[in-house]
Design a protein around this motif. Structure first.
Motif, PDB file in Angstrom:
ATOM      1  N   GLN A  71       3.698 -12.506  18.674  1.00  0.00           N
ATOM      2  CA  GLN A  71       4.167 -11.354  17.909  1.00  0.00           C
ATOM      3  C   GLN A  71       4.536 -11.752  16.481  1.00  0.00           C
ATOM      4  O   GLN A  71       4.327 -10.992  15.548  1.00  0.00           O
ATOM      5  N   GLU A  72       5.063 -12.960  16.311  1.00  0.00           N
ATOM      6  CA  GLU A  72       5.408 -13.437  14.970  1.00  0.00           C
ATOM      7  C   GLU A  72       4.155 -13.578  14.099  1.00  0.00           C
ATOM      8  O   GLU A  72       4.167 -13.239  12.923  1.00  0.00           O
ATOM      9  N   GLN A  73       3.062 -14.094  14.697  1.00  0.00           N
ATOM     10  CA  GLN A  73       1.808 -14.223  13.956  1.00  0.00           C
ATOM     11  C   GLN A  73       1.253 -12.852  13.577  1.00  0.00           C
ATOM     12  O   GLN A  73       0.760 -12.660  12.470  1.00  0.00           O
ATOM     13  N   LEU A  74       1.341 -11.910  14.492  1.00  0.00           N
ATOM     14  CA  LEU A  74       0.844 -10.557  14.209  1.00  0.00           C
ATOM     15  C   LEU A  74       1.680  -9.879  13.129  1.00  0.00           C
ATOM     16  O   LEU A  74       1.143  -9.189  12.255  1.00  0.00           O
ATOM     17  N   ASP A  75       2.995 -10.071  13.179  1.00  0.00           N
ATOM     18  CA  ASP A  75       3.868  -9.453  12.180  1.00  0.00           C
ATOM     19  C   ASP A  75       3.663 -10.062  10.792  1.00  0.00           C
ATOM     20  O   ASP A  75       3.770  -9.371   9.787  1.00  0.00           O
ATOM     21  N   ALA A  76       3.388 -11.366  10.748  1.00  0.00           N
ATOM     22  CA  ALA A  76       3.230 -12.059   9.466  1.00  0.00           C
ATOM     23  C   ALA A  76       1.812 -11.952   8.912  1.00  0.00           C
ATOM     24  O   ALA A  76       1.577 -12.306   7.757  1.00  0.00           O
ATOM     25  N   ALA A  77       0.877 -11.456   9.695  1.00  0.00           N
ATOM     26  CA  ALA A  77      -0.519 -11.398   9.261  1.00  0.00           C
ATOM     27  C   ALA A  77      -0.703 -10.373   8.150  1.00  0.00           C
ATOM     28  O   ALA A  77      -0.041  -9.331   8.141  1.00  0.00           O
ATOM     29  N   PRO A  78      -1.588 -10.666   7.220  1.00  0.00           N
ATOM     30  CA  PRO A  78      -1.885  -9.671   6.183  1.00  0.00           C
ATOM     31  C   PRO A  78      -2.585  -8.466   6.793  1.00  0.00           C
ATOM     32  O   PRO A  78      -3.124  -8.536   7.894  1.00  0.00           O
ATOM     33  N   ARG A  79      -2.558  -7.377   6.083  1.00  0.00           N
ATOM     34  CA  ARG A  79      -3.193  -6.142   6.529  1.00  0.00           C
ATOM     35  C   ARG A  79      -4.243  -5.728   5.488  1.00  0.00           C
ATOM     36  O   ARG A  79      -4.166  -6.128   4.331  1.00  0.00           O
ATOM     37  N   PRO A  80      -5.202  -4.905   5.893  1.00  0.00           N
ATOM     38  CA  PRO A  80      -6.165  -4.401   4.910  1.00  0.00           C
ATOM     39  C   PRO A  80      -5.426  -3.628   3.821  1.00  0.00           C
ATOM     40  O   PRO A  80      -4.618  -2.742   4.118  1.00  0.00           O
ATOM     41  N   THR A  81      -5.675  -3.973   2.573  1.00  0.00           N
ATOM     42  CA  THR A  81      -4.936  -3.380   1.461  1.00  0.00           C
ATOM     43  C   THR A  81      -5.908  -2.905   0.387  1.00  0.00           C
ATOM     44  O   THR A  81      -6.834  -3.625   0.029  1.00  0.00           O
ATOM     45  N   VAL A  82      -5.654  -1.696  -0.094  1.00  0.00           N
ATOM     46  CA  VAL A  82      -6.433  -1.121  -1.181  1.00  0.00           C
ATOM     47  C   VAL A  82      -5.462  -0.742  -2.289  1.00  0.00           C
ATOM     48  O   VAL A  82      -4.479  -0.040  -2.042  1.00  0.00           O
ATOM     49  N   THR A  83      -5.727  -1.219  -3.500  1.00  0.00           N
ATOM     50  CA  THR A  83      -4.885  -0.883  -4.641  1.00  0.00           C
ATOM     51  C   THR A  83      -5.556   0.236  -5.421  1.00  0.00           C
ATOM     52  O   THR A  83      -6.719   0.119  -5.814  1.00  0.00           O
ATOM     53  N   LEU A  84      -4.819   1.308  -5.599  1.00  0.00           N
ATOM     54  CA  LEU A  84      -5.330   2.439  -6.371  1.00  0.00           C
ATOM     55  C   LEU A  84      -5.259   2.118  -7.854  1.00  0.00           C
ATOM     56  O   LEU A  84      -4.360   1.401  -8.303  1.00  0.00           O
ATOM     57  N   ASP A  85      -6.189   2.661  -8.607  1.00  0.00           N
ATOM     58  CA  ASP A  85      -6.178   2.485 -10.049  1.00  0.00           C
ATOM     59  C   ASP A  85      -4.944   3.158 -10.634  1.00  0.00           C
ATOM     60  O   ASP A  85      -4.323   4.018 -10.003  1.00  0.00           O
ATOM     61  N   GLU A  86      -4.624   2.795 -11.867  1.00  0.00           N
ATOM     62  CA  GLU A  86      -3.461   3.372 -12.541  1.00  0.00           C
ATOM     63  C   GLU A  86      -3.618   4.886 -12.670  1.00  0.00           C
ATOM     64  O   GLU A  86      -4.652   5.383 -13.103  1.00  0.00           O
ATOM     65  N   LEU A  87      -2.569   5.591 -12.243  1.00  0.00           N
ATOM     66  CA  LEU A  87      -2.560   7.055 -12.319  1.00  0.00           C
ATOM     67  C   LEU A  87      -1.398   7.498 -13.197  1.00  0.00           C
ATOM     68  O   LEU A  87      -0.307   6.946 -13.109  1.00  0.00           O
ATOM     69  N   ILE A  88      -1.628   8.497 -14.025  1.00  0.00           N
ATOM     70  CA  ILE A  88      -0.548   9.140 -14.771  1.00  0.00           C
ATOM     71  C   ILE A  88      -0.507  10.569 -14.263  1.00  0.00           C
ATOM     72  O   ILE A  88      -1.445  11.347 -14.470  1.00  0.00           O
ATOM     73  N   LEU A  89       0.581  10.903 -13.567  1.00  0.00           N
ATOM     74  CA  LEU A  89       0.685  12.181 -12.874  1.00  0.00           C
ATOM     75  C   LEU A  89       1.872  12.983 -13.381  1.00  0.00           C
ATOM     76  O   LEU A  89       2.923  12.419 -13.697  1.00  0.00           O
ATOM     77  N   ASN A  90       1.706  14.294 -13.420  1.00  0.00           N
ATOM     78  CA  ASN A  90       2.790  15.182 -13.815  1.00  0.00           C
ATOM     79  C   ASN A  90       3.758  15.357 -12.653  1.00  0.00           C
ATOM     80  O   ASN A  90       3.351  15.477 -11.500  1.00  0.00           O
ATOM     81  N   LEU A  91       5.036  15.375 -12.982  1.00  0.00           N
ATOM     82  CA  LEU A  91       6.067  15.652 -11.991  1.00  0.00           C
ATOM     83  C   LEU A  91       6.413  17.132 -12.036  1.00  0.00           C
ATOM     84  O   LEU A  91       6.054  17.845 -12.976  1.00  0.00           O
ATOM     85  N   ASN A  92       7.136  17.584 -11.033  1.00  0.00           N
ATOM     86  CA  ASN A  92       7.588  18.967 -10.977  1.00  0.00           C
ATOM     87  C   ASN A  92       8.791  19.103 -11.906  1.00  0.00           C
ATOM     88  O   ASN A  92       9.918  18.832 -11.530  1.00  0.00           O
ATOM     89  N   ALA A  93       8.526  19.518 -13.142  1.00  0.00           N
ATOM     90  CA  ALA A  93       9.568  19.631 -14.164  1.00  0.00           C
ATOM     91  C   ALA A  93       9.303  20.902 -14.972  1.00  0.00           C
ATOM     92  O   ALA A  93       8.188  21.430 -14.970  1.00  0.00           O
ATOM     93  N   PRO A  94      10.303  21.391 -15.682  1.00  0.00           N
ATOM     94  CA  PRO A  94      10.094  22.590 -16.493  1.00  0.00           C
ATOM     95  C   PRO A  94       9.006  22.358 -17.542  1.00  0.00           C
ATOM     96  O   PRO A  94       8.840  21.256 -18.062  1.00  0.00           O
ATOM     97  N   ALA A  95       8.288  23.431 -17.864  1.00  0.00           N
ATOM     98  CA  ALA A  95       7.204  23.336 -18.834  1.00  0.00           C
ATOM     99  C   ALA A  95       7.718  22.985 -20.224  1.00  0.00           C
ATOM    100  O   ALA A  95       6.996  22.417 -21.038  1.00  0.00           O
ATOM    101  N   THR A  96       8.981  23.293 -20.486  1.00  0.00           N
ATOM    102  CA  THR A  96       9.546  22.985 -21.806  1.00  0.00           C
ATOM    103  C   THR A  96       9.858  21.504 -21.952  1.00  0.00           C
ATOM    104  O   THR A  96       9.974  21.021 -23.070  1.00  0.00           O
TER     105      THR A  96
END
Length: 161
Positions: free
Chosen positions: A37-62
Motif C-alpha cells: 500500500q505504501e508503494q501504491l500511495d507513493a507512486a506517481p499518477r497520470p498527470t496533465v498540465t493545462l496551459d495558462e488560462l486567464i479567466l473572468n471571475l464572478n464580479a461586478p461589471a464595473t
C-alpha cells in the motif's frame, strides 16, 4: 517400421521445445508483482498540465476581476501502470497520456472556465476557498469525462487581479 534414428531425433526435438519454450514461458513464469500500500500511495499518477488560462471571475461589471491559472490534473491509475515510473520514463508516459486525453481536452477547458467563472474573488482569496474550488473542479470534470477520473488538482500558478 519406422527408423529408430528418426524417432529419436523427433523425441530430442520435442524435449528441446519443451525445455526452451514451454518450461520458461509457462512452468517457470514469474508470479505477478504485488505492491504494498505504501508503494501504491507513493507512486506517481497520470498527470496533465493545462496551459495558462486567464479567466473572468464572478464580479461586478464595473470592477471586473480575473484569475491567471495553470493547473495540473492528476488522474486515477486503477491498473497501477505508473508504479515505479521515474524521470524520462514518467515524462514519456505523461506525454502519451496527454495525447490520449487530447480529444477530451475541450471538455475539460470548458468545465474549468465554467466553474472558475462562478466563483467570486472573495471565495477564492483564502486557502479554504481554493481547496473548495479544487473539489468543485474535480467533481465537474469527472462528471464530464467518461473514461478517466481526476483524483486531484494542483494549482501551479494562481494569481487573481
Amino acid at each position: 517400421m519406422k527408423d529408430p534414428k528418426i524417432l529419436a531425433g523427433g523425441a530430442v526435438l520435442l524435449v528441446a521445445a519443451f525445455w526452451f519454450y514451454i518450461k520458461p514461458n509457462y512452468l517457470d513464469a514469474a508470479p505477478p508483482v504485488v505492491y504494498t500500500q505504501e508503494q501504491l500511495d507513493a507512486a506517481p499518477r497520470p498527470t496533465v498540465t493545462l496551459d495558462e488560462l486567464i479567466l473572468n471571475l464572478n464580479a461586478p461589471a464595473t470592477a471586473p476581476k480575473s484569475v491567471k491559472l495553470v493547473a495540473a490534473l492528476e488522474f486515477a491509475d486503477p491498473q497501477h501502470k505508473w508504479v515505479g515510473a521515474k524521470g524520462a520514463g514518467l515524462e514519456a508516459k505523461n506525454e502519451a497520456f496527454a495525447e490520449e486525453l487530447a480529444p477530451e481536452k475541450h471538455r475539460i477547458l470548458d468545465v474549468v472556465t465554467a466553474v472558475v467563472g462562478t466563483k467570486t474573488p472573495d471565495e477564492i482569496a483564502t486557502p479554504e476557498g481554493r481547496d473548495a474550488l479544487k473539489h468543485d473542479l474535480i467533481a465537474a470534470i469527472n462528471s464530464e469525462l467518461h473514461t478517466e477520473k481526476v483524483e486531484d488538482v494542483y494549482f501551479v500558478t494562481f494569481i487573481t487581479q
